[in-house]
Design a protein around this motif. Sequence first.
Motif, short mmCIF file in Angstrom:
data_model
loop_
_atom_site.label_atom_id
_atom_site.label_comp_id
_atom_site.label_asym_id
_atom_site.label_seq_id
_atom_site.Cartn_x
_atom_site.Cartn_y
_atom_site.Cartn_z
N GLU A 5 5.76 1.10 -10.67
CA GLU A 5 6.21 0.15 -9.53
C GLU A 5 5.21 -1.09 -9.65
O GLU A 5 4.09 -1.15 -9.47
N HIS A 58 4.70 -3.93 -7.91
CA HIS A 58 3.96 -4.60 -6.82
C HIS A 58 2.81 -3.62 -6.72
O HIS A 58 2.02 -4.10 -6.48
N GLN A 59 3.04 -2.56 -6.75
CA GLN A 59 1.89 -1.42 -6.77
C GLN A 59 0.83 -1.56 -7.69
O GLN A 59 -0.33 -1.76 -7.55
N GLU A 106 0.17 -4.35 -9.54
CA GLU A 106 -0.43 -5.49 -9.51
C GLU A 106 -1.32 -5.49 -8.19
O GLU A 106 -2.49 -6.00 -8.38
N LEU A 107 -0.80 -4.69 -7.28
CA LEU A 107 -1.99 -4.59 -6.04
C LEU A 107 -3.33 -3.92 -6.69
O LEU A 107 -4.41 -4.30 -6.24
N MET A 118 -5.28 -6.25 -8.84
CA MET A 118 -6.12 -7.16 -8.34
C MET A 118 -7.17 -6.53 -7.33
O MET A 118 -8.35 -6.95 -7.46
N GLU A 119 -6.96 -5.31 -6.84
CA GLU A 119 -8.21 -4.80 -6.11
C GLU A 119 -9.34 -4.21 -7.14
O GLU A 119 -10.37 -4.53 -6.72
N SER A 126 -2.07 3.76 1.37
CA SER A 126 -2.26 2.25 1.54
C SER A 126 -3.84 1.95 1.51
O SER A 126 -4.28 0.83 1.19
N LEU A 164 5.25 2.68 0.99
CA LEU A 164 4.39 2.87 1.99
C LEU A 164 2.69 2.17 1.44
O LEU A 164 2.24 1.37 1.94
N VAL A 165 2.59 2.88 0.44
CA VAL A 165 1.29 2.62 -0.21
C VAL A 165 1.33 1.14 -0.75
O VAL A 165 0.35 0.31 -0.44
N THR A 166 2.26 0.60 -1.23
CA THR A 166 2.32 -0.85 -1.51
C THR A 166 2.37 -1.70 -0.41
O THR A 166 1.63 -2.52 -0.31
N GLY A 199 1.40 -1.10 2.59
CA GLY A 199 0.03 -1.10 3.34
C GLY A 199 -1.07 -1.57 2.47
O GLY A 199 -1.91 -2.41 3.05
N GLY A 200 -0.80 -1.50 1.30
CA GLY A 200 -2.13 -2.26 0.29
C GLY A 200 -2.13 -3.59 0.64
O GLY A 200 -3.06 -4.26 0.54
N TYR A 201 -0.65 -4.29 0.59
CA TYR A 201 -0.59 -5.73 0.34
C TYR A 201 -1.16 -6.18 1.99
O TYR A 201 -1.70 -7.16 2.17
N ARG A 237 -3.23 -4.76 3.91
CA ARG A 237 -4.63 -4.65 3.94
C ARG A 237 -5.25 -5.88 3.20
O ARG A 237 -6.39 -6.50 3.47
N ARG A 238 -4.67 -6.39 2.08
CA ARG A 238 -5.27 -7.27 1.27
C ARG A 238 -5.21 -8.65 1.99
O ARG A 238 -6.05 -9.42 1.92
N GLU A 268 2.48 7.59 6.75
CA GLU A 268 1.52 8.16 5.74
C GLU A 268 1.00 9.69 6.25
O GLU A 268 1.31 10.78 5.80
#
Lengths: 119, 681
Positions: A10, A12-13, A15-16, A19-20, A102, B479-481, B483-485, B487-488, B518
């Motif tokens: 995925e 976007h995931q 890339e997230l 970045m992190e 997340s 959800l992970v995606t 939530g991750g964003y 959070r960013r 989650e």
Amino acid sequence: MARLLIVEDEKHQRELYAMEFEDEGYEVDQASNGKEAVDLVKANKYDLVIMDIRMPEMDGIEALGKILSRDKKIPIIIYTAYSNYKSNFMTWTADAYVTKSSNLDEIKGKVREIIAARS
Amino acid sequence: MKLSIIEILLLLISDTAVVAILFYLYVQYHIIHTRMVYILIGLIFVLIVIRAALFFLGNWLFYRRRINAIREVVEEFKKGKFTQTYHAARIDNELDEIVNELMIAGKHLDSIMTAQKKEIDNFNELYNSIIFSISSYFIVLGDDDRVLFANDGFYKKFQFHREEIYDRKIEEIFYFVNARLKAGIAQVRLTGKTEVLEKTHLLTLNKVSVIADIKISNIVVKDVSQIIIIIDDITRKVRNDYQISLMSQISESIQKDDEIDRVLFTILTGVTSGSGLGFNRAMLFLLDDGELAGKMAVGPDSFEEAIEIWTAASSFSQDLEFRDIAAAEMRAGVDLLNRVLAARFPLREDGVFTRALLGMESILIVDSWNDARVTPEIRELMDVKEFIVSPLVAANRGIGIIVADNKFNNAPILKENIELLSIFASQAAMSIESYSNLDTVRGEMQKLSERQNAIVESEKLAAVGRIAAHMAHEIRNPLVTMGGYARRIMQLPKERSKISKKIDASAEIILKECERLEKTLSNVMDFSRPAKFIKEFNNINDVISDTAALLKNLFLERKVSVELELGSDLPLVKSDFNQMKQVMLNLIQNSLDATPTGGAITIRTGSDGEVININISDTGVGIDEEDPNVIFEPFYTTKVTGVGLGLAIVKKIIKDHNGMIRVANREEGGAEFVIRLPIPG
């Protein structure tokens, strides 16, 4: 500077995570499936691989096997949305099994721990 | 008319005498004159008189002899004998001819009569020997229904003397005369037609009992109507038929009846056979924990009761079913049954019960009062002189005994009775054995069925697990995606601008929602993942108080009151605190969702020493299902937004704790959950 390979289909995931982890100070490469990951591991030297399981073309399990058959010492963290196969994956000799969330604190902590242990 | 020689001789003599007298007078006196004439006339007159006298005398003698002969012949006719003989010297008159003919006719008749009498005698002899040789017994009743005659067979069979039954009514001969016999006699008197009563039980006053086909006929002797009752003893045949029929009844009963008691009752009823076939009483004892314990008894308590039973079931007509007899038996003998059920005989080498059981052979006690093998306890229970003990042998070991006697009619126990008993004993042993096998099989079936249910349930849960794992994976990824964003966004360098704060707040909302989802996913996965409990000794009251405190705000918000009635000194149960909290949380939330504003939820705890009970009741809408317990099925839900796993998780946790949970609708409305958790020994 430790070099990570993030294997995640995925975009976007992936890339997230990139970045992190870059924010954390790592050098990050990305692969969108198991096959790409195997190719990249052949071409480059990574300190750690973060591997998703369910991916097109080649899944994480197969990629894990191929990478380990080439380099037994490379640390691999299974990072997946499946929460209930932990014991199975651990037997496949991954170094850690982390359920996706997340909140990236857990995976970040695990990566830090493994990198620290190796250096 | 003819004169006899004597008469003629007399006449000649008298005439000669007159002439001689006249001649003498003439010669002597020479007087013949008038006086002489008178004398002559006188003499002649005398002569006539003498002659007449002689004539009558002769006739009298003549007839007298013949009349006497005829009279004697008539007398003999009257007696039916013809031995008299009369011989006329010479047949020279009609009377002699007639008498002679009469004699010849008499002789002829005599020979005919003698021949016929001989024939009748022969016939009588034949007839008598037929009567004596047939197995039937018969009695003849006069028109007043009193006994006129009975054949020797009857006397012999029923052990009567002639004077004991002569001129008696049949009610005075038999203990009970069933209605069919009475009605039969009346019917025969009315119609004159012969009636046959099949398979009727007769018991005489001196307690001889038979099953008989009874034939009632009408005979008219000298215009008097008599009843002949022929009794055909078919006891043996009926007994055999009855035994066969009983065997099939018993095996049917074994297949059909769930309760061994009914099977045993059927067998004992077979031993006593209701009426006149078997024993008066039968009792069954089974080996139980080193003792012979009374299990079943059939038979009357008194002679009156016995008569009552036998009267009720005194006819073995084709349509009479075994159950009719059983029903009659069932009414009687309550006292006997109770005494036998209360009886327990420890195994004692010297006791007849133990001997029969261990020796696996029937023992006949002929005189229980003086038989050393009869212990005082046995003597007291039986209270009878003669009885028989037959062992129940299954798989070559004694499992119990049947005891039988003829307490009420005192009939001796015959070889055939003992055979009957041993047949039933072996049948009973097989029944008991097969029943206990059946019981074992049933138990195994039950276990299998439970196991199967458990497998089905675990299969269900496994399926849930697979589905849930897949769903969780598919949902967790976005959800992970997200939530991750979010959070960013929140981690971006902070500006003190209003807009930045709004963005921050919005990102936080997104993040929180993601986290909530989650968490839901984690719950689902918790359900399907094999649980790893940390079981410690916990006080369930603490779990409930904690959970109630956690949900305090929710109660306030929904305006539902909560009442805790927690038992003091509640024993600790070995449980996983968090899992139990999950249980309480899910149950209370479930009740809360079902309870409208203003309602109440009551939670009670208590203990009975073996388990602790947790009751959660609400005043909600209840469960609109035939079996409210379906709500524990995975994916059962009435909520629009629910997954339907909350209560399934509850059930699984309780089961993992070896507990049990049930739900029922309350009469006053709402539902009540009951949990039982075992208190560790």
